[in-house]
Design an enzyme around this catalytic site. Structure first.
Site, PDB file in Angstrom:
ATOM      1  N   SER A   7     -42.850  26.631   9.237  1.00  0.00           N
ATOM      2  CA  SER A   7     -41.822  26.969   8.254  1.00  0.00           C
ATOM      3  C   SER A   7     -40.695  25.942   8.185  1.00  0.00           C
ATOM      4  O   SER A   7     -40.034  25.815   7.150  1.00  0.00           O
ATOM      5  CB  SER A   7     -41.226  28.347   8.571  1.00  0.00           C
ATOM      6  OG  SER A   7     -40.729  28.387   9.899  1.00  0.00           O
ATOM      7  N   GLY A  65     -45.116  30.197   9.602  1.00  0.00           N
ATOM      8  CA  GLY A  65     -45.790  31.010  10.605  1.00  0.00           C
ATOM      9  C   GLY A  65     -46.932  30.309  11.309  1.00  0.00           C
ATOM     10  O   GLY A  65     -47.556  30.901  12.200  1.00  0.00           O
ATOM     11  N   ASN A 110     -43.545  28.154  16.761  1.00  0.00           N
ATOM     12  CA  ASN A 110     -43.976  29.555  16.684  1.00  0.00           C
ATOM     13  C   ASN A 110     -44.723  29.985  17.936  1.00  0.00           C
ATOM     14  O   ASN A 110     -44.610  31.135  18.375  1.00  0.00           O
ATOM     15  CB  ASN A 110     -44.858  29.769  15.452  1.00  0.00           C
ATOM     16  CG  ASN A 110     -44.058  29.734  14.162  1.00  0.00           C
ATOM     17  OD1 ASN A 110     -42.962  30.280  14.089  1.00  0.00           O
ATOM     18  ND2 ASN A 110     -44.591  29.074  13.156  1.00  0.00           N
ATOM     19  N   ASP A 132     -31.115  34.091  10.398  1.00  0.00           N
ATOM     20  CA  ASP A 132     -32.049  34.469  11.456  1.00  0.00           C
ATOM     21  C   ASP A 132     -31.887  33.625  12.713  1.00  0.00           C
ATOM     22  O   ASP A 132     -32.496  33.916  13.757  1.00  0.00           O
ATOM     23  CB  ASP A 132     -33.498  34.395  10.965  1.00  0.00           C
ATOM     24  CG  ASP A 132     -33.890  32.998  10.481  1.00  0.00           C
ATOM     25  OD1 ASP A 132     -33.154  32.024  10.723  1.00  0.00           O
ATOM     26  OD2 ASP A 132     -34.960  32.886   9.836  1.00  0.00           O
ATOM     27  N   HIS A 180     -34.160  29.183  11.287  1.00  0.00           N
ATOM     28  CA  HIS A 180     -34.467  28.226  10.224  1.00  0.00           C
ATOM     29  C   HIS A 180     -33.214  27.504   9.724  1.00  0.00           C
ATOM     30  O   HIS A 180     -32.189  28.144   9.508  1.00  0.00           O
ATOM     31  CB  HIS A 180     -35.147  28.943   9.055  1.00  0.00           C
ATOM     32  CG  HIS A 180     -36.437  29.584   9.430  1.00  0.00           C
ATOM     33  ND1 HIS A 180     -36.542  30.911   9.784  1.00  0.00           N
ATOM     34  CD2 HIS A 180     -37.688  29.062   9.528  1.00  0.00           C
ATOM     35  CE1 HIS A 180     -37.804  31.192  10.068  1.00  0.00           C
ATOM     36  NE2 HIS A 180     -38.517  30.086   9.925  1.00  0.00           N
TER      37      HIS A 180
END
Length: 209
Positions: free
Chosen positions: A36, A74, A103, A184, A187
């Site tokens: 991402s 992801g 991830n 979050d 990112h």
């Protein structure tokens, strides 16, 4: 008359093909295989660092390079291993940026598995004749000092073993600044995208010239 026209058209086609060959032969492909962070998650694709890279190549006399962004939000290193062979065959890249592992780390995957997957990807890139760039990542300290250190050590260790270029830490100068991270905490924001490019560019540029 019909035969003459066919002859003229054939000559014209050959001339066009002849003069187009140097342009086609000079074009090279840069493949980005990431998650991402490279797939423009939460930001406009026009402001994402990969698009900024395309614009920089154009502005730096490197317009013979095309950028293929095969990043998926992801994505894990396991997914990268599965997808890479087809991506290499389809795009025939000269340089491959491998921006994966984050991830895996956030999900607590064993460092040995992550390292093995990334090693498989690097080997695949090098076997294809392309050059690999590893993009280093780190994970938050709440995963425990031992795990976070083992994870961070994966990237420089692989770079040493395979003699690949290395971006030490993709989020350097970004992760600890609230205005450069989305809500979050994972990112980067649109404002951070130029910095992501600056973290990659010094490592990438020598491979493009």
């Amino acid at each position: 008359m019909h035969t003459v026209l066919l002859y003229v058209r054939s000559i014209a086609f050959l001339l066009v093909a002849f003069f187009a060959m140097p342009l086609m032969a000079g074009q090279q492909t840069l493949l980005v295989v990431g998650d991402s962070l490279s797939a423009a998650y939460g930001v406009s694709s026009e402001t994402a660092w990969v698009q900024l890279l395309r614009e920089r190549l154009q502005g730096n006399g490197l317009s013979n390079w095309r950028v293929v962004n095969a990043s998926i939000s992801g994505e894990t290193t396991d997914g990268g291993v599965r997808r890479l062979p087809e991506l290499l065959e389809k795009n025939n890249p000269s340089v491959v940026i491998i921006e994966l592992g984050g991830n895996d780390g956030l999900r607590g995957f064993p460092p040995g598995v992550i390292k093995s997957n990334l090693a498989t990807m690097v080997e695949g890139v090098q076997d294809s004749g392309a050059r690999a760039i590893l993009v280093g990542m780190q994970i938050p300290p709440n995963y425990g000092q031992r795990y976070t250190q083992l994870f961070a050590d994966i990237f420089p260790a692989l770079s040493d073993s395979y003699n690949t270029a290395l971006v030490p830490f993709f989020l350097d100068g970004i992760y600890d600044k609230a205005n450069l991270m989305q809500g979050d905490g994972i990112h980067p924001t649109a404002e951070a995208q130029p910095r992501l490019l600056e973290n990659v560019w010094p490592v990438l540029k020598p491979l493009l010239e």
